[in-house]
Design an enzyme around this catalytic site. Structure first.
Site, short mmCIF file in Angstrom:
data_model
loop_
_atom_site.label_atom_id
_atom_site.label_comp_id
_atom_site.label_asym_id
_atom_site.label_seq_id
_atom_site.Cartn_x
_atom_site.Cartn_y
_atom_site.Cartn_z
N GLU A 255 -6.46 0.38 3.12
CA GLU A 255 -5.55 0.87 4.07
C GLU A 255 -5.42 2.34 3.69
O GLU A 255 -5.67 3.14 2.71
CB GLU A 255 -4.26 0.27 3.57
CG GLU A 255 -2.94 0.52 4.20
CD GLU A 255 -1.67 -0.25 3.53
OE1 GLU A 255 -2.01 -0.49 2.61
OE2 GLU A 255 -0.53 0.12 4.41
N LYS B 48 -0.23 -1.96 11.67
CA LYS B 48 0.26 -2.73 10.81
C LYS B 48 1.77 -3.04 11.36
O LYS B 48 2.70 -2.17 11.38
CB LYS B 48 0.29 -1.81 9.43
CG LYS B 48 1.02 -2.98 8.39
CD LYS B 48 0.91 -1.96 6.86
CE LYS B 48 1.35 -2.86 5.76
NZ LYS B 48 1.30 -2.07 4.59
N CYS C 44 -2.51 -4.95 4.51
CA CYS C 44 -1.92 -4.93 3.18
C CYS C 44 -0.67 -6.00 3.21
O CYS C 44 -0.99 -7.12 3.23
CB CYS C 44 -1.56 -3.86 2.75
SG CYS C 44 -1.26 -3.80 1.08
C1 ACM Z 1 1.23 -2.47 0.81
O1 ACM Z 1 1.51 -2.94 2.13
N1 ACM Z 1 0.68 -1.38 1.01
C2 ACM Z 1 1.71 -2.98 -0.45
#
Ligand code: ACM
Length: 455
Positions: free
Chosen positions: A45, A116, A149
């Protein structure tokens, strides 16, 4: 036996340097030097920028648009020269907005973009919630989904992508909690897919990342597991077609056996569930509100009032039903004072279990109400409810399309139906806009919801 094609997957676990795109490009490039024949390489990420920003400004300064990006140019060159597809996190800017995104890079161009959806912790201060849904992408190797993530916490996301046909879900990560890596076999197994989680390592400010990138097969077995602290590149050949077999026993199929009609929460039928959900939501919003003091709330809330003044429905309105705000509500006092001589201002007064409407005739005419300690009007009782042109309604939360969560007393839900002509506007702080509110037949919908902008 028919020999099926293998796909070589790489997990490139490294430690991006915060805010330094060029160094991150160099680090990735160096790690790719001795790497050949990988079909799909998964990076962490925010591989372009690092993660733990101190401010939105810091995040903004190392963001890039997809059209003008050193990082994308680098990945494009690598994808072409190595004949490798990449899935990589990137700090993406579009206009003035930032997204915690991941690109799917083919040898010629960007083939897919995911933004995301489940933002983690302080990411909510910097990034917008992803607005591209949860697509899956066709590649020469198979069908690929991308999650980032903290998306891992939401089984619905993995399931949805698997149902859409994803054989492999690539999962660029910057994990700080110790749970995800051990949860991956569950997702891979229950969806009968491959999962490829590339985490980062090292530390940024107060955060330590947990490494241990993992690749898991549809039987829930770890095929790759990286170290906790090392920068390393692991690869393995897998057969993505293994993910097409959802059969568990001669009588069981992981997908065909789903009883999806039984998994729906039917909110209208299930009052208990709805009341429980609303209670949880109210607590959650109150917690968020408690992060601000009264002055901060007032400052933020003033923007909602400014937007309200701009509304044609407000400008046209002769008679306005509005609330006299409590310290934790979007503040209305100044607006009311400003317009009290141009428009008829009607305020609510709690009488028993309903709202009595009265005309506002100046601050000195308000008195503290018995039930909730709200300042209430003492002017003439106002009965011509059909003459009200505009209703400005407070709430604990709203959805963008007009659903409202009140404080739980039901006062507005009982009053608003009588304002037959009124254009109903909900006003909210930014954290009061949420994606879903369980609603009932008697819950009143807003015609418009105004959210204060926080910066
Ligand atoms: C995250 O979502 N970077 C823990």
């Amino acid at each position: 036996m028919q020999k099926t094609k293998e796909t070589k997957i790489g997990l490139l676990q490294f430690a991006p340097v915060l805010g330094d795109i060029n160094t991150n490009i160099q680090k990735i490039d160096a790690m790719l030097q001795d790497c050949h024949d990988v079909d799909i390489m998964v990076l962490p990420e925010l591989a372009s920028s690092g993660y733990n920003f101190a401010s939105r400004e810091e995040a903004f300064n190392c963001s890039e648009t997809l059209h003008q990006s050193r990082f994308i140019n680098f990945l494009t060159e690598k994808a072409r020269s190595m004949n490798t597809w990449f899935v990589s996190g990137i700090n993406e800017r579009e206009g003035n907005l930032l997204y915690n995104s991941a690109v799917l890079m083919g040898p010629d161009r960007i083939e897919g973009l995911y933004r995301k959806i489940h933002l983690f912790n302080r990411e909510k201060l910097f990034f917008e919630t992803g607005n591209r849904g949860m697509p899956v992408f066709e590649t020469p190797f198979g069908t690929i989904g991308i999650l980032i993530c903290f998306d891992w916490m939401f089984p619905e996301a993995w399931r949805l992508m698997a149902l859409k046909g994803a054989q492999l879900i690539c999962h660029p990560s910057n994990l700080v909690l110790p749970y995800c890596q051990n949860a991956m076999p569950g997702y891979a197994l229950t969806n009968r897919i491959f999962t490829a989680t590339t985490n980062r390592v090292s530390q940024e400010r107060d955060l330590t990342f947990t490494g241990q990138s993992v690749l898991v097969n549809p039987e829930g077995k770890f095929l790759l597991k990286a170290g906790k602290r090392e920068e390393e590149l692991l690869t393995i050949n897998i057969n993505l077609e293994d993910a097409n077999n959802k059969r568990m026993t001669p009588f069981n199929d992981a997908f065909d056996d789903r009883q999806s009609n039984l998994y729906e929460l039917s909110l209208k039928e299930d009052h208990q569930t709805m009341k429980r959900e609303k209670k949880i939501l109210r607590k959650k919003i109150k917690r968020q509100k408690n992060r601000y003091n009264e002055d901060e709330l007032k400052t933020i809330g003033q923007d909602a009032m400014a937007q309200l003044e701009e509304l044609p429905e407000f400008q046209r309105a002769k008679t306005i039903f509005i609330y006299w705000s409590l310290p934790d509500e979007v503040p209305t006092h100044e607006l009311i004072e400003k317009y009290r001589r141009q428009k008829k201002i009607i305020l609510p007064r709690v009488v028993g279990d309903h709202l009595e409407l009265r005309e506002y005739s100046g601050i000195e005419s308000l008195e503290t109400g018995h039930s909730y300690g709200i300042q209430e009007p003492t002017g003439m009782v106002f009965t011509d409810l059909e003459s009200i042109d505009l209703a400005v309604v407070p709430g604990l939360a709203f959805t963008k399309n007009g659903e409202r969560l009140g404080r739980g007393g039901g006062y507005y839900d009982r009053t608003l139906p009588f304002l037959a002509r009124a254009f109903k506007v909900g006003v909210a702080f930014p954290f009061q806009i949420i994606s879903r509110i369980p609603t009932d037949d008697h819950d009143e919908r807003m015609d418009k919801v105004i959210a204060a902008r926080s910066n």
